[in-house]
Design an enzyme around this catalytic site. Structure first.
Site, PDB file in Angstrom:
ATOM      1  N   SER A 285       0.821  -1.215   0.000  1.00  0.00           N
ATOM      2  CA  SER A 285       0.000   0.000   0.000  1.00  0.00           C
ATOM      3  C   SER A 285       0.854   1.265   0.000  1.00  0.00           C
ATOM      4  CB  SER A 285      -0.966   0.000   1.197  1.00  0.00           C
ATOM      5  OG  SER A 285      -0.274  -0.151   2.419  1.00  0.00           O
ATOM      6  N   HIS A 315      -2.043  -8.697   2.089  1.00  0.00           N
ATOM      7  CA  HIS A 315      -1.657  -7.439   2.746  1.00  0.00           C
ATOM      8  C   HIS A 315      -2.707  -7.091   3.806  1.00  0.00           C
ATOM      9  CE1 HIS A 315       0.293  -3.762   3.512  1.00  0.00           C
ATOM     10  NE2 HIS A 315      -0.144  -3.018   2.506  1.00  0.00           N
ATOM     11  N   HIS A 361       6.131 -12.384   8.642  1.00  0.00           N
ATOM     12  CA  HIS A 361       6.193 -11.041   8.070  1.00  0.00           C
ATOM     13  C   HIS A 361       7.289 -11.015   7.021  1.00  0.00           C
ATOM     14  CE1 HIS A 361       6.850  -6.667   7.792  1.00  0.00           C
ATOM     15  NE2 HIS A 361       5.602  -6.565   8.174  1.00  0.00           N
ATOM     16  N   ARG A 370       4.220  -4.159  17.215  1.00  0.00           N
ATOM     17  CA  ARG A 370       2.817  -3.744  17.163  1.00  0.00           C
ATOM     18  C   ARG A 370       1.920  -4.804  17.792  1.00  0.00           C
ATOM     19  NH1 ARG A 370       2.275  -2.759  10.864  1.00  0.00           N
ATOM     20  NH2 ARG A 370       3.277  -4.805  10.986  1.00  0.00           N
ATOM     21  N   ASP A 416      -1.484  -8.251  12.800  1.00  0.00           N
ATOM     22  CA  ASP A 416      -2.834  -8.751  12.546  1.00  0.00           C
ATOM     23  C   ASP A 416      -3.264  -9.826  13.535  1.00  0.00           C
ATOM     24  OD1 ASP A 416      -3.108  -7.121  10.273  1.00  0.00           O
ATOM     25  OD2 ASP A 416      -2.067  -8.591   9.035  1.00  0.00           O
TER      26      ASP A 416
END
Length: 483
Positions: A285, A315, A361, A370, A416
């Site tokens: 993105s 993604h 990842h 994160r 995620d």
């Protein structure tokens, strides 16, 4: 300019009433392995655009000097694996807002997530950073004061009026259309108000390109939560729209217009938007926004393109798959799942040819920071949530299994793996909408960098492609020379 060492001093410096709330810098006793100086603005300059205007000439000169003195210096070799493997690891892009280290994780303008949590202004004492502060940091490279964050929050509120035609364009789509389809459609509908397009058509010097880009970018950042919430309420809540509240900050108001007024959910949204704001420039993105922006497409066109990339299953769409998979675990074995039962389900998933979503990842080789900060949030606000307990068990179970397979470079959880469970706990359980939240957040980083692309006069992207025949011939010649 005033410099302070570490984060604990900063936490005691500022408190200010903004929109009826106390805005405080988070207090922490955290000490870091390496001592770094954190730069904080001391001048009462609350105009973000004026701050940029001061910074740009210095950075333009810095780039010019870098190019003239070191333009021919090699920054790495390109292998065949890189050419045919998605260009992974090729250093081929300037992206100043953040940098991703495989072992350490993301740094926003040099600051880790824990450091940002300590030095960026928060809405409550000890709370999560305000996205307005992160936006200021990404654009200027400097930690903002309370006054600057307050001024930026008010500026974004003043820009948040969405024209009626944008809603009509969204309404022309069936309600069954994926939220990301409706989101990118809404962004494109906003494009007709582009200040950059108008300025370019009238004629504007290249040195001024950044100014209408700034206007478009801040307008878009301000209006994205309105577009996103409209889509959410249209699809899932019968079209009952909730008006914005001028007394709330960017993230809290976003949660509010979605329909969530629990203060804990407001805190979660602040954390979510902040940590999803940027992840250097090589991800799909971000790179798409840069690529489409490089021929001087305006921020609306560039960001809409980036969001189409974010909608891909490999993604941003991955975050909806994680919650679905965790819920499938619960459906089959229950919430009181044992370690052995969980291992069996993980193996079942892998043997069916699927991946375990939320792990691995493209760059990171350790647990995503994160993920870690979201886990800390869950331990603080929802330690007894059944799905959170499953997520915690997966953290112990999945990495050893993936390592056993021997095919995974990074078996550790990513961002995620946790976000869906947090949102679900506070009532936002419609997983098809999760990627839209990701998209709103990612605007802060990608559009900040796009402004700098214009300010620095970065050129049109045009990498060289090769055919398989060319690659084979090149490798044959290289082998012959080495023989």
């Amino acid at each position: 300019m005033v410099l302070f060492r570490g984060g604990t001093v900063l936490s005691k410096l500022y408190s200010r009433v903004v929109s009826g709330q106390f805005i405080l810098v988070r207090q922490s006793s955290t000490s870091y392995h390496s001592v770094r100086w954190l730069q904080v603005q001391s001048a009462p300059q609350e105009d973000l655009r004026a701050q940029l205007q001061e910074l740009i000439p210095e950075q333009q000169e810095r780039l010019k000097k870098l190019k003239s003195e070191y333009g021919k210096v090699s920054v790495g070799d390109v292998t065949v694996d890189m050419v045919i493997g998605g260009m992974r690891g090729i250093k081929g892009m300037l992206w100043d807002t953040s940098l991703l280290d495989p072992d350490e994780g993301i740094r926003f303008r040099g600051h880790t997530i824990p450091e940002c949590q300590n030095v960026l202004p928060a809405a409550i004492f000890g709370g999560e950073p305000l996205p307005e502060g992160m936006l200021w940091l990404l654009l200027t490279g400097k930690v903002p004061t309370m006054e600057q964050v307050s001024a930026l929050a008010k500026e974004l509120q003043s820009r948040a009026k969405v024209p009626d035609h944008a809603f009509k364009v969204i309404d022309s789509l069936p309600e069954t259309a994926h939220p990301m389809t409706q989101f990118t459609t809404g962004i494109m509908a906003l494009q007709v108000q582009s200040e950059f397009q108008k300025a370019y058509e009238k004629g504007i010097p290249k040195t001024k390109y950044w100014e209408p880009t700034y206007e478009d970018s801040l307008n878009l950042i301000a209006q994205l939560p309105i577009i996103a919430s409209y889509i959410y309420r249209r699809i899932f809540k019968g079209g009952k729209i909730i008006p914005s509240s001028d007394s709330l900050d960017y993230a809290a108001n976003f949660a509010h217009i979605l329909g969530f007024n629990d203060p804990k959910m407001h805190e979660l949204m602040r954390l979510y938007v902040t940590i999803h704001s940027d992840h250097e420039g090589g991800n799909v993105s971000a790179h798409t926004v840069r690529l489409v922006g490089s021929p001087l497409s305006d921020p609306y066109l560039a960001f809409a393109a980036g969001m189409n990339g974010l909608a891909g299953p490999l993604h941003g769409l991955a975050n909806q798959e994680v919650l679905r998979w965790i819920k499938s675990v619960v459906v089959e074995v229950g919430t009181d799942v044992t370690t052995d039962q969980l291992k069996e389900y993980v193996w079942k998933t892998l043997k069916s040819g699927q991946v375990v979503p939320g792990f691995g990842h493209g760059v990171l080789r350790k647990t995503d920071p994160r993920y870690t900060c979201q886990r800390e949030f869950a331990l603080k606000y929802m330690p007894d949530d059944p799905l959170f307990k499953v997520v915690s068990q997966l953290f112990e179970v999945v990495p050893p299994i993936l390592l056993e397979l021997g095919k995974v470079k990074n078996p550790w959880p990513n961002v995620d793996a946790h976000s869906g469970v947090l949102l679900n706990h506070f009532g936002l359980s419609e997983d098809r909408f999760f990627t839209v939240l990701f998209g709103v957040s990612r605007s802060l980083g990608t559009l900040s960098q796009l402004i700098w692309d214009r300010a620095l006069g970065l050129p049109l992207e045009r990498p060289k492609s090769v055919t398989m025949d060319w690659l084979q011939s090149y490798c044959n010649k290289a082998a012959a020379v080495g023989a």
